[in-house]
Design a protein around this motif. Structure first.
Motif, short mmCIF file in Angstrom:
data_model
loop_
_atom_site.label_atom_id
_atom_site.label_comp_id
_atom_site.label_asym_id
_atom_site.label_seq_id
_atom_site.Cartn_x
_atom_site.Cartn_y
_atom_site.Cartn_z
N ILE A 115 0.83 -1.20 0.00
CA ILE A 115 0.00 0.00 0.00
C ILE A 115 0.86 1.26 0.00
O ILE A 115 0.67 2.17 -0.80
N LYS A 116 1.84 1.29 0.90
CA LYS A 116 2.73 2.45 0.98
C LYS A 116 3.57 2.58 -0.28
O LYS A 116 3.83 3.69 -0.78
N GLY A 117 4.02 1.44 -0.81
CA GLY A 117 4.83 1.45 -2.02
C GLY A 117 4.05 1.99 -3.21
O GLY A 117 4.58 2.76 -4.02
N LEU A 118 2.77 1.62 -3.32
CA LEU A 118 1.93 2.13 -4.41
C LEU A 118 1.69 3.63 -4.25
O LEU A 118 1.69 4.37 -5.23
N SER A 119 1.51 4.06 -3.00
CA SER A 119 1.29 5.48 -2.75
C SER A 119 2.50 6.31 -3.17
O SER A 119 2.36 7.33 -3.86
N GLU A 120 3.70 5.85 -2.79
CA GLU A 120 4.90 6.60 -3.16
C GLU A 120 5.16 6.48 -4.66
O GLU A 120 5.65 7.44 -5.28
N SER A 121 4.82 5.35 -5.26
CA SER A 121 4.98 5.20 -6.72
C SER A 121 4.12 6.20 -7.47
O SER A 121 4.48 6.66 -8.57
N ASP B 167 3.85 3.01 -18.45
CA ASP B 167 5.15 2.40 -18.18
C ASP B 167 5.36 2.13 -16.70
O ASP B 167 5.92 1.10 -16.32
N PHE B 168 4.93 3.05 -15.86
CA PHE B 168 5.09 2.84 -14.42
C PHE B 168 4.16 1.73 -13.91
O PHE B 168 4.55 0.95 -13.04
N ILE B 169 2.94 1.68 -14.44
CA ILE B 169 2.02 0.62 -14.00
C ILE B 169 2.58 -0.75 -14.37
O ILE B 169 2.50 -1.72 -13.60
N TYR B 170 3.17 -0.86 -15.56
CA TYR B 170 3.82 -2.11 -15.94
C TYR B 170 4.86 -2.50 -14.90
O TYR B 170 4.97 -3.67 -14.50
N ARG B 171 5.64 -1.53 -14.44
CA ARG B 171 6.70 -1.82 -13.47
C ARG B 171 6.16 -2.16 -12.09
O ARG B 171 6.80 -2.86 -11.32
N VAL B 172 4.98 -1.65 -11.78
CA VAL B 172 4.31 -2.08 -10.54
C VAL B 172 4.03 -3.57 -10.61
O VAL B 172 4.30 -4.33 -9.66
N ARG C 163 -7.41 -2.57 -15.11
CA ARG C 163 -6.90 -3.84 -14.61
C ARG C 163 -6.27 -3.66 -13.24
O ARG C 163 -6.46 -4.47 -12.34
N LEU C 164 -5.50 -2.59 -13.06
CA LEU C 164 -4.86 -2.32 -11.77
C LEU C 164 -5.90 -2.12 -10.67
O LEU C 164 -5.75 -2.63 -9.55
N TYR C 165 -6.97 -1.42 -10.99
CA TYR C 165 -8.05 -1.19 -10.03
C TYR C 165 -8.72 -2.50 -9.65
O TYR C 165 -9.00 -2.76 -8.46
N LYS C 166 -8.96 -3.36 -10.63
CA LYS C 166 -9.59 -4.66 -10.35
C LYS C 166 -8.69 -5.56 -9.50
O LYS C 166 -9.18 -6.43 -8.78
N MET D 33 -4.91 -2.67 -6.59
CA MET D 33 -3.62 -1.99 -6.48
C MET D 33 -3.74 -0.57 -7.03
O MET D 33 -2.91 -0.11 -7.80
N SER D 34 -4.79 0.12 -6.62
CA SER D 34 -5.05 1.44 -7.18
C SER D 34 -3.98 2.45 -6.77
O SER D 34 -3.48 2.43 -5.64
N LEU D 35 -3.67 3.33 -7.69
CA LEU D 35 -2.82 4.47 -7.40
C LEU D 35 -3.71 5.62 -6.90
O LEU D 35 -4.92 5.52 -6.89
N ARG D 36 -3.05 6.70 -6.50
CA ARG D 36 -3.81 7.88 -6.09
C ARG D 36 -4.15 8.69 -7.34
O ARG D 36 -3.51 9.68 -7.67
N ASN D 37 -5.21 8.21 -8.02
CA ASN D 37 -5.54 8.78 -9.33
C ASN D 37 -5.93 10.25 -9.24
O ASN D 37 -5.67 11.03 -10.17
N SER D 38 -6.57 10.65 -8.14
CA SER D 38 -6.95 12.06 -8.00
C SER D 38 -5.72 12.96 -7.98
O SER D 38 -5.74 14.07 -8.53
N MET D 39 -4.64 12.49 -7.35
CA MET D 39 -3.40 13.26 -7.32
C MET D 39 -2.81 13.37 -8.72
O MET D 39 -2.33 14.44 -9.12
#
Length: 497
Positions: free
Chosen positions: A293-299, A360-365, A420-423, A426-432
């Protein structure tokens, strides 16, 4: 994060030098050969050979990096990695040989408009470059080893070698021989491999070593993780080949124009996107594996920083790009009309770069959590979509389709992988990300207005005006990006350790 920030200026400086050499090479070749079939054949040979080894190198770096960043890494892991690399090397060699044979058999279909002498030259260039590119496998390994230790400068420094040597030749002769350019390009790849091997610490040196094919389970796992990346990268390269094939069919010179447009946009990708992603990737692996969770947030903030760079680059290119391309490319046989098409192609490619960053970043996640299949599926769908778009649009809008089709495909691809990430929870902070996208586009629009005002009010010759615009644009961009980093640091959204 501190090491990344400290390394970044040196990486950008080295990348700038490499980019200048690459641009000089394209400009001088365009000046001396024009938008001609001879130069088209050289670029096509590079595309066909680099395609294979770009696929392999990206797969090796992506799969090896998490293993090198493993907390419990030991000598047995290194032995497994070397066994894995041996298998990859042999498979690449076999695929390359098959590819060359197929190119030779179907050369009339691929380069049917060339005369028999140029067809032979084309095949010879491919063979020379293919042999040289074999050394790139070990270069990819050494690069991964360095990056796993957060040493980003040395492998990038050796990239100067293949960028410099061909340029020295074409600058020192009145009329370069395209085969000599190819040979020197090949030699430079070997010299880079030798340089990295000599510099690398022998205690951490990974080599391609032939140890047989009785593979243990860890090696098989590495190979299984590699296959999806190879497939996704391969089909992406197939898309590039299709684009070049269509460009070639639109008439002589379009491959050169398309290559020059990619070269210009490649400057921005090499300076910022590729460098930032490579700098952040090892950190992303460690943070995501430690705490998802923290890793996704910082990513998310890694993505935001990169997007901010790229958005400002787009607005800068929109403002200054046309005049800059005229100054750089309009020499010898390269015309004003050719330069305008290069600028237009580049604008279409540049506008979707911020979206490309997200993908590209989502692929690396996914790679960081050991899932290489979902990026592969997304890549397959994207390339199918792009090829269909290319075939349809080529009938409607002609040459513009070779850049518009992949641009639309980037939007399609990013949308699918975000869903796919949302499903996968592993959601990112999309609003940000949306907020950064809006704010930096507004800032970019302001920068565009300032640069346009400089263009219409400053009474200097074209080159001085463009130089002044570039300086103002860089100063503006650096200022707002430093403010973004300061904000992230003060809010403790990214650890600066």
């Amino acid at each position: 994060m501190k090491k990344i920030v400290r390394s970044f200026p040196a990486i950008v400086l080295i990348s700038t030098i490499i980019t200048i050499f690459g641009l000089l090479k394209s400009v001088i070749l365009s000046q001396k050969f024009g938008a001609s079939s001879v130069l088209d054949s050289f670029y096509l040979a590079n595309v066909f050979t680099v395609s294979i080894f770009s696929v392999v190198s990206s797969a090796i770096t992506t799969v090896v990096m998490p293993k090198l960043n493993s907390i419990n890494r030991n000598e047995k892991d290194d032995s497994n990695l070397e066994e894995y690399l041996s298998v990859v090397f042999i498979v690449t060699l076999i695929i390359g040989i098959i590819g060359i044979i197929l190119l030779y058999v179907f050369r009339s279909s691929i380069v049917g408009q060339y005369d028999s002498k140029l067809k032979s030259t084309f095949i010879s260039m491919i063979i020379i470059l293919f042999i040289a590119q074999l050394s790139r496998i070990n270069v990819a390994v050494y690069t991964a080893v360095y990056q796993s230790k957060e040493n980003y400068i040395i492998p990038r420094l050796t990239d100067i070698i293949p960028a410099l040597i061909p340029v020295v030749y074409i600058m020192t002769v009145a009329q370069p021989n395209i085969m000599y350019v190819t040979l020197l390009t090949a030699i430079s790849y070997f010299l880079q491999f030798v340089a990295l091997r000599r510099i690398q610490d022998n205690n951490s040196l990974l080599r391609v070593r032939f140890k047989g094919f009785l593979l243990n389970e860890q090696v098989k796992t590495l190979l299984r993780n590699t296959v999806p990346i190879l497939i996704s990268s391969t089909i992406f390269q197939i898309q590039i080949l299709f684009s070049n094939y269509f460009a070639n069919n639109f008439g002589n010179g379009y491959v050169t124009i398309f290559t020059n447009a990619n070269q210009v946009i490649g400057i921005f990708q090499a300076l910022f996107i590729v460098n930032i992603v490579n700098l952040f990737y090892p950190t992303m692996i460690r943070k995501i594996n430690k705490n998802l969770i923290k890793g996704l947030s910082e990513s998310t903030y890694f993505i935001g920083i990169t997007m901010a760079f790229v958005i400002l680059i787009f607005w800068g290119y929109a403002s200054v790009g046309s005049n800059l391309i005229d100054i750089v490319f309009i020499h010898g046989k390269f015309t004003k009309e050719n330069a305008h098409v290069v600028y237009t192609f580049g604008l279409v490619l540049c506008v979707v770069l911020p979206i490309d960053v997200i993908r590209d970043f989502i692929y690396r996640v996914y790679y960081a959590v050991g899932n290489t299949k979902k990026p592969m599926i997304n890549s397959v769908l994207t390339v199918i979509f792009n090829i269909i778009m290319l075939m349809v649009l080529s009938k409607i809008i002609g040459p513009m389709s070779i850049v518009l089709a992949p641009a639309i495909g980037t939007i399609f691809s990013t949308s699918i992988i975000l869903i796919r990430l949302y499903k996968d929870n592993m959601s990112l902070r999309n609003s940000m990300l949306v907020m950064i996208f809006i704010i930096f586009n507004l800032l970019g629009l302001c920068m565009y207005g300032v640069l346009y005002l400089v263009k219409v009010t400053v009474v200097f010759n074209g080159m001085v005006t463009v130089a002044l615009q570039v300086v103002i644009g860089i100063a503006f961009s650096v200022t707002v990006l430093l403010l973004l980093l300061y904000f992230l640091k003060e809010k403790e959204l990214i650890e600066f350790k």
